[in-house]
Design a protein around this motif. Structure first.
Motif, PDB file in Angstrom:
ATOM      1  N   ILE A  63      45.799  29.982  29.497  1.00 32.95           N
ATOM      2  CA  ILE A  63      44.741  31.528  29.537  1.00 32.95           C
ATOM      3  C   ILE A  63      45.772  32.804  30.485  1.00 32.95           C
ATOM      4  N   PRO A  64      46.443  33.842  29.486  1.00 28.63           N
ATOM      5  CA  PRO A  64      46.808  34.784  29.543  1.00 28.63           C
ATOM      6  C   PRO A  64      45.765  35.657  30.505  1.00 28.63           C
ATOM      7  N   VAL A  65      47.048  36.023  31.984  1.00 26.77           N
ATOM      8  CA  VAL A  65      46.083  36.674  32.976  1.00 26.77           C
ATOM      9  C   VAL A  65      46.057  38.095  32.570  1.00 26.77           C
ATOM     10  N   ALA A  66      45.242  39.357  32.501  1.00 25.90           N
ATOM     11  CA  ALA A  66      45.195  40.168  32.097  1.00 25.90           C
ATOM     12  C   ALA A  66      46.053  40.967  33.138  1.00 25.90           C
ATOM     13  N   LYS A  67      46.991  42.264  32.316  1.00 26.78           N
ATOM     14  CA  LYS A  67      47.668  43.203  33.483  1.00 26.78           C
ATOM     15  C   LYS A  67      47.548  44.504  32.762  1.00 26.78           C
ATOM     16  N   SER A  68      47.358  44.184  31.385  1.00 23.51           N
ATOM     17  CA  SER A  68      46.376  46.064  31.369  1.00 23.51           C
ATOM     18  C   SER A  68      45.601  46.566  30.832  1.00 23.51           C
ATOM     19  N   VAL A 533      35.828  52.574  45.953  1.00 20.15           N
ATOM     20  CA  VAL A 533      36.460  52.180  47.036  1.00 20.15           C
ATOM     21  C   VAL A 533      36.981  51.185  46.306  1.00 20.15           C
ATOM     22  N   GLY A 534      38.526  50.754  46.229  1.00 21.58           N
ATOM     23  CA  GLY A 534      38.677  48.988  45.735  1.00 21.58           C
ATOM     24  C   GLY A 534      39.685  48.552  46.351  1.00 21.58           C
ATOM     25  N   VAL A 535      40.602  48.103  45.958  1.00 22.53           N
ATOM     26  CA  VAL A 535      42.400  47.427  46.000  1.00 22.53           C
ATOM     27  C   VAL A 535      41.836  46.817  45.376  1.00 22.53           C
ATOM     28  N   LYS A 536      43.317  45.755  44.689  1.00 18.47           N
ATOM     29  CA  LYS A 536      43.794  44.882  43.984  1.00 18.47           C
ATOM     30  C   LYS A 536      45.187  45.031  44.220  1.00 18.47           C
ATOM     31  N   TYR A 537      44.870  44.253  43.956  1.00 18.34           N
ATOM     32  CA  TYR A 537      46.773  42.785  43.873  1.00 18.34           C
ATOM     33  C   TYR A 537      46.990  42.065  43.056  1.00 18.34           C
ATOM     34  N   GLN A 538      48.512  42.227  42.276  1.00 17.35           N
ATOM     35  CA  GLN A 538      49.528  41.847  41.404  1.00 17.35           C
ATOM     36  C   GLN A 538      50.168  41.584  41.754  1.00 17.35           C
ATOM     37  N   PRO A 539      51.320  40.577  42.671  1.00 17.04           N
ATOM     38  CA  PRO A 539      52.382  40.280  42.799  1.00 17.04           C
ATOM     39  C   PRO A 539      53.560  40.143  41.626  1.00 17.04           C
ATOM     40  N   ALA A 540      54.597  41.134  42.030  1.00 17.05           N
ATOM     41  CA  ALA A 540      55.341  40.929  40.729  1.00 17.05           C
ATOM     42  C   ALA A 540      55.502  39.841  40.446  1.00 17.05           C
ATOM     43  N   GLY A 541      55.717  40.148  39.676  1.00 17.26           N
ATOM     44  CA  GLY A 541      55.868  38.318  38.371  1.00 17.26           C
ATOM     45  C   GLY A 541      54.960  36.848  38.882  1.00 17.26           C
ATOM     46  N   SER A 542      53.900  37.789  38.913  1.00 16.14           N
ATOM     47  CA  SER A 542      52.596  36.922  39.171  1.00 16.14           C
ATOM     48  C   SER A 542      51.627  36.229  38.124  1.00 16.14           C
ATOM     49  N   GLU A 543      51.247  35.663  37.892  1.00 18.44           N
ATOM     50  CA  GLU A 543      50.453  35.105  36.831  1.00 18.44           C
ATOM     51  C   GLU A 543      48.822  35.031  38.089  1.00 18.44           C
ATOM     52  N   SER A 544      48.497  36.044  38.195  1.00 16.26           N
ATOM     53  CA  SER A 544      48.006  36.129  38.928  1.00 16.26           C
ATOM     54  C   SER A 544      46.951  37.790  39.057  1.00 16.26           C
ATOM     55  N   PHE A 545      45.926  38.189  39.473  1.00 22.57           N
ATOM     56  CA  PHE A 545      45.373  39.137  39.308  1.00 22.57           C
ATOM     57  C   PHE A 545      43.398  39.469  40.330  1.00 22.57           C
ATOM     58  N   THR A 546      43.792  40.363  41.404  1.00 18.52           N
ATOM     59  CA  THR A 546      42.735  40.111  41.926  1.00 18.52           C
ATOM     60  C   THR A 546      42.574  41.462  42.570  1.00 18.52           C
ATOM     61  N   THR A 547      40.903  41.887  41.933  1.00 23.52           N
ATOM     62  CA  THR A 547      40.242  42.894  42.110  1.00 23.52           C
ATOM     63  C   THR A 547      38.710  43.284  42.891  1.00 23.52           C
ATOM     64  N   ALA A 548      38.996  44.322  44.584  1.00 24.36           N
ATOM     65  CA  ALA A 548      37.556  43.967  44.958  1.00 24.36           C
ATOM     66  C   ALA A 548      37.498  45.610  45.144  1.00 24.36           C
TER      67      ALA A 548
END
Length: 730
Positions: A63-68, A533-548
């Motif tokens: 399952i690819p992780v969305a990036k855009s 307000v929030g924060v998103k997190y996606q380390p470069a080259g990672s296969e993860s995405f987090t939103t708060a």
């Protein structure tokens, strides 16, 4: 423009309720084919799609992780750079979880209440986000929805979708008159240069039989002409005795690229549902708690098999044109036409008869309607720099025209003993209403996405002119309405090098409404303001995405009864929604994938002169009450573990859990208990074209009530269901 006089009205209406529900598919058996056919990363317009390629996983279960996403800004924008919460469900997730509808596809999405009406959602597919109705758009264009219509709501098969993008919160700057809950942008499968060949067949619970195909690739050797052809057919019983679901869906698409600067994609869909599925209600007594003879079975048909009939025909056709003039300017034009015809004959239950614990009152109802929606969106996209600041400036003018007709009849029907049904013969009611509605909206908008070092700034504004006319010859009435509104949004993001991106934003929306004020004035549109307000997190080259995200959303100018002038409305109503949303998509290890979400929602009617009816039949003020059907806490987690070597190579298993805390009816005197549902599955990739998997939803067959709008209008959730699908890819 909505015909509702108040979004939170306590009046129960069988056609414009947001109490209509959705059928949960509980157990699913998916058989899918071997090496994924490469999930082509290039869409029909040449742009990359909104996924991150999962590398190193050799089977077709990734399952690819969305990036855009495109729907949030109408441009292909990294999720990390969008100062608003955006969720993406791609086709791989829908396949892995065996989602049979758009509502099911969104059950693991933060902030979305997609199955509020349990086993009745097939009849009228309503979605909610942040406590408000969530409108569906197809490829960025408006479809018929409940904000204007009764049942003529487009509900296309999710097998024809590439992904679903949810923009949480106000979206008027790009889309005009929309509810403040947000927009669900359904993105169609597009022609691809990479060959796509898949066929599948499904069997399962409720005598379900389904088959389909997905084909695509080059029509010419040079790749200037591409195609996609997707289709599926369905024949199934339902959880309730007698009602059925039948469907035929076909979606052709062609892309022509005469040169590297020009692209034209033509998209079409046709879907015929001769049997839409079940749609009805049960009383709180007999579902939430025991009647004298116990509880009503979730399999009991509360309607009338000899009278009930629900069919829907829908199609859409449109094109997306793009031409790059030079390195700065690109011209775009997107045109779309949608048509939905919905015919409903139904006998609805209406609570227990006076002095009875086993016999319910009922009424006969028919609703024949059709809706036609034409939209055109003209855009100029400019990419340029002003010193150290880079700009992506989108300027557009869009227009939409809606024609809608609804013929309604309401009449008497015999009572029904719910523990020993005898349906009898029922006469068709006489026509009681015949609405002709014409709507149009013209909008001019501009949006600038600016980049300066690690900063990303978004600023957009829009002016709308909306007109509507509702003519009802049966009621001898004619109601014209004109509205004008300016909306805007802004947001700021900072991109840290470690992948953390805090953001803050403000967005404003408007929704026209029809209502006459004392003194002869017409109602102004509702307006909504959202601070997030929030924060998103996606380390470069990672296969993860987090939103708060934390949000505070307030809608004002809501129509409510005029306490001083009977029969008129006033715009003193206010609804407020505050909450927290957390969402995570991640590949934790080479074998383990995770999708998880948490939502805390506090949605209340702050001000209103309207009232609701309690369980005891008394009247209580609506002001201060929680919005019906909205749980305070919602949690979901889905895990998939796959083996890539050894004796178990190609084998995998999945498990999911969904928790919804208690919700209430409009009066807040009926408490719907919390529920925890378990999903599970197994899959096997043969490595040679075939993928076999078994998915279970509501694994332990939990009987529960999905929601209650009032004491007489509750709906059961779906029980356990098992589906088996075989996919062959080459």
């Amino acid at each position: 423009m909505s015909k509702l006089t108040s979004r939170q009205s306590g009046v129960f209406r069988p056609r414009r309720q947001w109490t209509v529900g959705f059928k949960l598919s509980a157990l699913a058996l998916v058989l899918a084919g071997a090496p994924a056919f490469g999930a082509d990363q290039t869409g029909g317009d040449g742009n990359t799609t909104s996924v991150m390629v999962v590398t190193g996983k050799p089977d077709g279960t990734s399952i690819p992780v969305a990036k855009s996403a495109t729907g949030a800004t109408k441009t292909d924008t990294p999720l990390l750079e969008i100062p608003q919460s955006v969720s993406v469900v791609n086709k791989e997730q829908m396949t892995a979880q065996n989602a049979q509808t758009v509502a099911q596809a969104l059950r693991y999405t933060a902030g979305v209440r997609s199955e509020i009406r349990g086993d009745s959602t097939a009849g009228a597919p309503y979605l909610f986000s942040r406590g408000f109705y969530l409108e569906q758009f197809l490829d960025g264009s408006r479809m018929p929805s409940d904000t204007s219509f009764g049942y003529a709501i487009a509900n296309f098969d999710p097998y024809g979708l590439e992904r679903i993008e949810i923009l949480h919160g106000p979206a008027s700057v790009l889309y005009g008159q929309v509810n403040p809950g947000g927009v669900a942008n359904l993105v169609s499968k597009r022609p691809t240069a990479t060959p796509v060949h898949e066929v599948f067949t499904t069997i399962g619970s409720h005598n379900r039989y389904q088959a389909g195909f997905d084909l695509g690739g080059k029509l010419t050797d040079d790749g200037r002409l591409l195609y996609r052809l997707t289709g599926t057919g369905l024949d199934s019983d339902t959880q309730v005795k007698d009602p059925r679901q039948k469907r035929l869906y076909i979606a052709p698409a062609v892309t022509w690229r005469p040169n590297d600067d020009t692209s034209l994609t033509i998209l079409a869909k046709y879907q015929r549902d001769p049997d839409v599925g079940y749609y009805n209600f049960v009383p709180a007594a007999g579902s939430l708690f025991n009647a004298a003879d116990g509880k009503i079975s979730p399999h009991t048909n509360m309607g009338a098999p000899g009278f009930d009939n629900h069919s829907r025909t829908q199609y859409s056709v449109g094109y997306e044109f793009e031409h790059r003039l030079n390195n700065v300017f690109t011209l775009r034009q997107n045109t779309h036409y949608s048509y939905v015809k919905d015919d409903l004959d139904n006998v609805f239950s209406n609570g227990f008869a006076a002095g009875s614990d086993d016999t319910v009152n009922r009424y006969a109802f028919f609703n024949d309607e059709h809706a036609k929606v034409f939209t055109i969106d003209n855009q100029v996209l400019a990419d340029f720099d002003t010193g150290p600041v880079s700009h992506t400036l989108l300027t557009g003018v869009d227009f939409q025209r809606i024609l809608y007709r609804e013929t309604v009849g309401l009449g008497a029907a015999p009572t029904l003993n719910v523990f020993s049904p005898d349906y009898g013969d029922i006469a068709a009611p006489a026509t009681s209403s015949d609405d002709f509605i014409r709507q149009k909206q013209l909008g001019a908008y501009s949006q600038d996405r600016m980049s300066f070092g690690n900063w990303r700034y978004l600023l957009g504004g829009r002016e709308d002119w909306a007109d509507a006319d509702d003519v009802n010859p049966v009621a001898a009435s004619s109601t014209p309405q004109s509205s004008r509104a300016f909306t805007w949004r802004t947001g700021l993001v900072y991109l840290f090098d470690n992948g953390i991106a805090p953001y803050a934003s403000f967005a404003k929306s408007f929704t026209p409404q029809v209502g006459e004020l004392y003194g002869g004035g017409m109602a102004k549109p509702t307006t909504a303001n959202q601070y997030e307000v929030g924060v998103k997190y996606q380390p470069a080259g990672s296969e993860s995405f987090t939103t708060a995200s934390l949000f505070d959303l307030t809608e004002e100018n809501v129509l409510t009864a005029d306490a001083e002038h009977t029969g008129f409305s006033t715009q003193a109503g206010k609804v407020r929604s505050k909450g927290l949303e957390l969402e995570e998509h991640a590949r934790l290890t080479d074998n383990l994938q995770l999708i998880a979400s948490y939502t805390y929602l506090h949605a209340v009617t702050v001000d209103s002169n309207d009232s609701a009816t309690t369980l005891d039949g008394d009247s209580t003020p609506l002001a201060g009450k929680r919005i019906w059907g909205m749980p305070r806490n919602t949690v979901s987690t889905w895990l998939d573990y796959s083996f890539h070597n050894g004796i178990l190579q190609g084998f995998g298993t999945s498990a999911g859990v969904r928790y919804l805390s208690a919700s209430y009816d409009t009066s807040n005197t009926i408490r719907v208990p919390s529920v925890t549902l378990f999903d599970a599955g197994v899959h096997y990739d043969t490595g040679q074209h075939w993928l076999l998997s078994l998915n279970a939803m509501n694994l332990f067959d939990r009987h529960y009530v999905a929601s209650c709008y009032s004491a007489n209008t509750c709906t059961y959730g779906d029980g356990a269901e098992v589906l088996a699908t075989a996919r062959y890819r080459w």
